[in-house]
Design an enzyme around this catalytic site. Structure first.
Site, short mmCIF file in Angstrom:
data_model
loop_
_atom_site.label_atom_id
_atom_site.label_comp_id
_atom_site.label_asym_id
_atom_site.label_seq_id
_atom_site.Cartn_x
_atom_site.Cartn_y
_atom_site.Cartn_z
N GLU A 192 0.82 -1.20 0.00
CA GLU A 192 0.00 0.00 0.00
C GLU A 192 0.86 1.25 0.00
OE1 GLU A 192 -3.37 -0.46 2.63
OE2 GLU A 192 -3.52 1.71 2.63
N ARG A 215 -7.91 2.66 13.31
CA ARG A 215 -8.83 1.56 13.01
C ARG A 215 -8.84 0.52 14.14
NH1 ARG A 215 -11.96 -0.90 8.92
NH2 ARG A 215 -11.82 0.96 7.65
N GLU A 220 -11.06 -7.94 3.86
CA GLU A 220 -10.40 -8.05 5.15
C GLU A 220 -11.19 -8.80 6.24
OE1 GLU A 220 -9.81 -3.75 4.78
OE2 GLU A 220 -7.97 -4.08 5.87
N1 MTE Z 1 -6.69 -11.36 -1.61
C1 MTE Z 1 -5.62 -11.74 -2.34
N2 MTE Z 1 -5.71 -12.86 -3.07
N3 MTE Z 1 -4.46 -11.02 -2.36
C2 MTE Z 1 -4.32 -9.87 -1.62
O1 MTE Z 1 -3.27 -9.25 -1.64
N4 MTE Z 1 -5.39 -8.30 -0.04
C3 MTE Z 1 -6.41 -8.14 1.00
C4 MTE Z 1 -7.78 -8.55 0.46
N5 MTE Z 1 -7.71 -9.83 -0.18
C5 MTE Z 1 -5.43 -9.44 -0.82
C6 MTE Z 1 -6.62 -10.22 -0.87
C7 MTE Z 1 -6.51 -6.77 1.51
S1 MTE Z 1 -5.43 -6.28 2.69
C8 MTE Z 1 -7.47 -5.90 1.06
S2 MTE Z 1 -7.62 -4.35 1.71
C9 MTE Z 1 -8.41 -6.26 -0.01
O2 MTE Z 1 -8.18 -7.58 -0.50
C10 MTE Z 1 -8.24 -5.25 -1.15
O3 MTE Z 1 -9.02 -5.54 -2.24
P1 MTE Z 1 -10.58 -5.18 -2.37
O4 MTE Z 1 -10.78 -3.83 -1.75
O5 MTE Z 1 -10.81 -5.19 -3.81
O6 MTE Z 1 -11.29 -6.25 -1.61
C1 QUE Z 2 -8.44 1.83 6.28
C2 QUE Z 2 -7.42 1.81 5.39
C3 QUE Z 2 -6.67 2.97 5.16
C4 QUE Z 2 -6.94 4.14 5.86
C5 QUE Z 2 -7.97 4.13 6.77
C6 QUE Z 2 -8.71 2.97 6.97
C7 QUE Z 2 -5.61 3.01 4.23
C8 QUE Z 2 -4.91 4.21 4.03
C9 QUE Z 2 -5.22 5.34 4.76
C10 QUE Z 2 -4.58 6.62 4.58
C11 QUE Z 2 -4.70 7.59 5.55
C12 QUE Z 2 -4.15 8.85 5.37
C13 QUE Z 2 -3.49 9.15 4.21
C14 QUE Z 2 -3.35 8.17 3.23
C15 QUE Z 2 -3.90 6.92 3.43
O1 QUE Z 2 -6.22 5.27 5.65
O2 QUE Z 2 -5.34 1.99 3.60
O3 QUE Z 2 -2.68 8.46 2.11
O4 QUE Z 2 -2.96 10.39 4.00
O5 QUE Z 2 -3.93 4.22 3.11
O6 QUE Z 2 -9.74 2.95 7.83
O7 QUE Z 2 -7.14 0.69 4.74
MO1 MOS Z 3 -5.64 -3.79 2.95
S1 MOS Z 3 -4.55 -3.84 4.68
O1 MOS Z 3 -6.46 -2.32 3.46
O2 MOS Z 3 -4.43 -3.27 1.89
#
Ligand code: MTE
Ligand code: QUE
Ligand code: MOS
Length: 768
Positions: free
Chosen positions: A232, A310, A722
């Site tokens: 990310e 979170r 997630e």
């Molecule tokens: N599933 C696979 N196969 N590979 C991944 O890297 N990432 C997870 C989840 N499922 C992931 C996965 C995470 S951390 C997130 S936030 C979501 O997929 C992101 O994709 P979505 O928002 O399209 O569900």
């Molecule tokens: C869940 C997430 C993210 C989040 C908040 C959530 C995330 C993320 C950020 C974030 C926050 C501030 C920033 C930025 C990103 O917040 O993935 O660039 O300036 O990147 O509840 O998954």
């Molecule tokens: Mo998932 S930890 O929000 O990339």
């Protein structure tokens, strides 16, 4: 699309299993390709006395060796707070921090060059663990607080109080594709192929380090071989380094990390140290909870504050707590900066309340499931979260009733007890745990997405959107949504690789909201196109049949046909309409945009409506633990999930099974071990134990609930990425239940995350 009943597999399923899918390291046919290598700091904390790259630069085949002095733009790539240097200046703050970067004609030459670089360090004392960071008050930022009710008077009036501390470990992402990037320069334009969940951020940071503007940089992501949050922010680094080398040499440069380097040098899930105190009445109803969440952020801010937030927003999980205070603190240490990982703090926050309930049940001599049920969010007066959001469309009871029945919970409880009286050294445990996971970025402005949809003259459709594919099936779902909205078959749709020059200013694909927000943006673009096409269609249908006028709003798109809702015999094929629209000079391309309505969160007051809705699920797991070795196996796991109307049941099933098992790894076998200097000791799969096929429950039953559409989301679906991760607590607490059985449930076992064999064995010893 007949939605869920139809079986549609992942768009790349065939290519993945046959090895045809292309990842960045597979992109070999690039002329003049150079290989990049990063010279990492071997010290967790040190001053840099001197750096001598002169010998390395003279090695044949070496094209560039860069230090911070060679950066044309900004030497900073902190994603949220600008507190991370791209290349070290005069100090290093974690093992794996980049000091120099090398470009050479082969990886072998890179490695040889690295040996010729002399860096002299003055080694300093590192801070590695939370206990030390807390003692030294090494806070990263001011503490955060969320509070509701009056805990002080609630504790004063309390009938029973428990207190404790919970240690929660980190987790390595173990995506199959390690961090990688390929940068190709072209007349001042840089095309960056990156394994990133956040192409727009990668684009901006590459532009900044190069001293260019965003329009000079194009980032493309075809797919990642897994991200799980680990890409990310941290994919940005390799893109910046590859771009710097490419800028210097004006040749394409590729950087691909080895597994060991990836594991040693990148951020992980945040370890937490939590303290808690809870008040409850004689039947186990929570009256007050006071929680302190401390997280190990590593060397810089990265996403730590959002992750901590979170965690705090999930500290009550599925339970109504009338008086609650949640304090959050992030501490700076000399580890690689910890980062997003599936659940984004949610798992760490929930682990604490699940521990509290589990302990209350044992104190009262009750089954924890009963105490959980009593504390679930309910109807009015029991439906407000500590941050003030009301729980609407609460599905806890529905999910609970279903899983209690389908898992045959109460009969199996009797069976488990019977087994435990008959066996001395093998004990079984059973636990039910719930998940209520908030969907939306809590940084509210991130809840926006864009799309760009082209229809070509032959009726084929190219869909672009801001989300990235990491195996989760986003592109498949977007194809299905596009086909359904346009009323055409799936074979007419292609989703292109994610590219910053097609859809700009995108949010990371994260927070499980990829399909929710990008799906809506695509729908918005398709609505614009359908409006234009409906006019062409109405005109055409009216020119053929004049007695029954077709109104544009009555034009329906379905089954590759376009027809008048009121007079279905008036119709033409989709392809015919498209070619007609083109001849009639109609634009067949549209952008789409979406922002999630009504979400907000105020960090100062700790209040708001941060989530558009919640995903609900529960799991029941039964385990058998060997009291002599500490090993365990999962005999059976049942999962029941509310995900609204599933867009694709096969993909959602994969997400549920995969997420659950990934969670089981975190709370059982995956443990980070460091030496005193901060070296990660287990940085490969022989010593770092992720779940294997043999760790899957012997009997694994997943149910996706039907007939509960979710309003105001794309095709009434819910996010899935997630939430399943946190169902792992059913396994974790079933293990604790088994240990507890060793002393007839009279003592509370010592417990923490992860519950490795060693820790289980130690806990059993203390039960004697
Ligand atoms: N599933 C696979 N196969 N590979 C991944 O890297 N990432 C997870 C989840 N499922 C992931 C996965 C995470 S951390 C997130 S936030 C979501 O997929 C992101 O994709 P979505 O928002 O399209 O569900
Ligand atoms: C869940 C997430 C993210 C989040 C908040 C959530 C995330 C993320 C950020 C974030 C926050 C501030 C920033 C930025 C990103 O917040 O993935 O660039 O300036 O990147 O509840 O998954
Ligand atoms: Mo998932 S930890 O929000 O990339």
């Amino acid at each position: 699309m007949k939605n869920s009943s139809e079986i549609i597999s992942h768009e790349s399923a065939f290519n993945h299993v046959s090895g045809r899918s292309v990842y960045i390291d597979d992109m070999q046919n690039v002329g003049n390709l150079l290989y990049g290598r990063i010279v990492f700091s071997p010290h967790a904390h040190a001053s840099i006395v001197s750096v001598d790259t002169s010998k390395a630069k003279k090695l044949k085949g070496v094209k560039a060796v860069l230090t911070y002095k060679d950066i044309p733009g900004s030497n900073n790539f902190g994603p949220v707070v600008h507190d991370e240097v791209c290349l070290a200046i005069d100090k290093v703050e974690f093992i794996g921090q980049a000091v120099c970067i090398i470009a050479a004609e082969s990886e072998e030459i890179c490695r040889a060059a690295e040996k010729l670089i002399a860096v002299e360090y003055d080694v300093l004392e590192p801070i590695l663990d939370l206990e030390t960071a807390i003692k030294k008050n090494n806070l990263l930022a001011p503490q955060r607080k969320i509070e509701i009710g009056d805990i002080k008077s609630a504790f004063k009036k309390a009938e029973n109080i428990i207190e404790g501390t919970l240690q929660i470990g980190g987790q390595e992402h173990w995506y199959l594709e390690t961090h990688s990037c390929l940068c190709i320069p072209d007349e001042g334009h840089y095309k960056v192929f990156s394994s990133t969940q956040n192409p727009s951020e990668t684009q901006l940071l590459v532009a900044e380090v190069l001293g260019l503007q965003s329009h000079n940089v194009e980032v493309e992501v075809k797919r990642m071989g897994g991200g799980f949050g680990g890409k990310e922010t941290q994919g940005n680094h390799y893109a910046c380094w590859a771009a710097l080398l490419s800028n210097k040499t004006q040749q394409p440069v590729k950087i691909v990390l080895s597994r060991d380097d990836d594991q040693k040098t990148t951020g992980k899930r945040h370890p937490f140290l939590a303290h808690y105190k809870a008040a409850y009445d004689k039947i186990g109803i929570l009256k007050a909870v006071d929680v302190e969440l401390n997280c190990n952020a590593g060397s810089s801010t990265d996403l730590s504050m959002a992750i901590l937030e979170r965690a705090m927003l999930h500290a009550e999980n599925a339970y109504f707590v009338p008086n609650m205070r949640i304090i959050g603190r992030a501490y700076k240490t000399n580890l690689p900066s910890n980062t997003a990982y599936r659940g984004f703090g949610g798992p760490q926050g929930m682990a604490v309340i699940e521990t509290i309930i589990d302990r209350i049940a044992r104190k009262l001599g009750k089954d924890a499931t009963e105490i959980r049920f009593r504390n679930f969010y309910g109807e009015k007066d029991r439906n407000i979260t500590p941050y003030g959001q009301l729980i609407e469309r609460n599905r806890l009871k529905a999910v609970y009733e279903k899983i209690i029945r389908s898992s045959n919970y109460y009969n199996r409880r009797i069976e488990v007890d019977r087994f435990n009286t008959e066996n001395k050294y093998l004990k079984r445990g059973l636990a039910l745990t719930p998940v209520k996971f908030g969907i939306s970025f809590t940084t509210s402005f991130l809840n926006q997405a864009g799309a760009l949809v082209h229809i070509y003259k032959d009726g084929s459709v190219m869909v672009n959107h801001g989300g990235t594919e990491m195996g989760q099936g986003l592109h498949t779902k977007i194809s299905q949504i596009s086909a359904a909205e346009l009323g055409v078959s799936l074979d007419k749709i292609i989703v292109s690789p994610t590219n910053t020059s097609k859809v700009p200013n995108t949010s990371p694909t994260a927070a499980s909201s990829g399909t929710d927000i990008n799906g809506m943006a695509v729908k918005n673009a398709i609505e614009k196109l359908k409006n234009r096409l409906s006019q062409v269609a109405a005109e055409k249908l009216n020119s053929e049949n004049t007695d029954k006028k077709t109104k544009t709003e009555d034009v329906i798109f379905e089954n590759n046909m376009v027809f008048d809702k009121k007079n279905p015999q008036k119709k033409l094929s989709f392809d015919a309409l498209i070619s007609l629209a083109y001849i009639k000079q109609t634009s067949l391309s549209a952008t789409g945009y979406y922002k999630t309505p009504d979400v907000n969160f105020n960090r100062e007051t700790g209040t708001g409506k941060p989530f558009h809705y919640f995903s609900y699920a529960m799991s029941v797991s039964e385990v058998e633990v060997d009291m002599l070795t500490g090993s365990h196996k999962i005999l059976r796991s049942d999962i029941v999930f509310d995900i609204g109307d599933s867009l694709n049941k096969l993909i959602d099933l994969g997400q549920i099974e995969g997420g659950f098992i990934q969670g089981v790894g975190w709370c059982t076998t995956e443990e980070m071990k460091y030496d005193k200097k901060g070296n990660l000791l287990n940085h490969s799969p022989d010593t770092y134990k992720i779940p294997l096929a043999s760790d899957i429950p012997n009997d694994f039953r997943v149910t996706i609930m039907d007939g509960i559409p979710n309003p105001n989301t794309i095709r009434k679906s819910k996010a899935i990425g997630e939430p399943p991760f946190m169902l792992c607590f059913s396994v974790w607490l079933a293990i604790k239940d088994a240990i507890s059985a060793f002393a007839n449930h009279t003592k509370d076992p010592d417990f923490r995350i992860p519950a490795t064999n060693e820790h289980i064995l130690l806990a059993v010893e203390k039960m004697k």
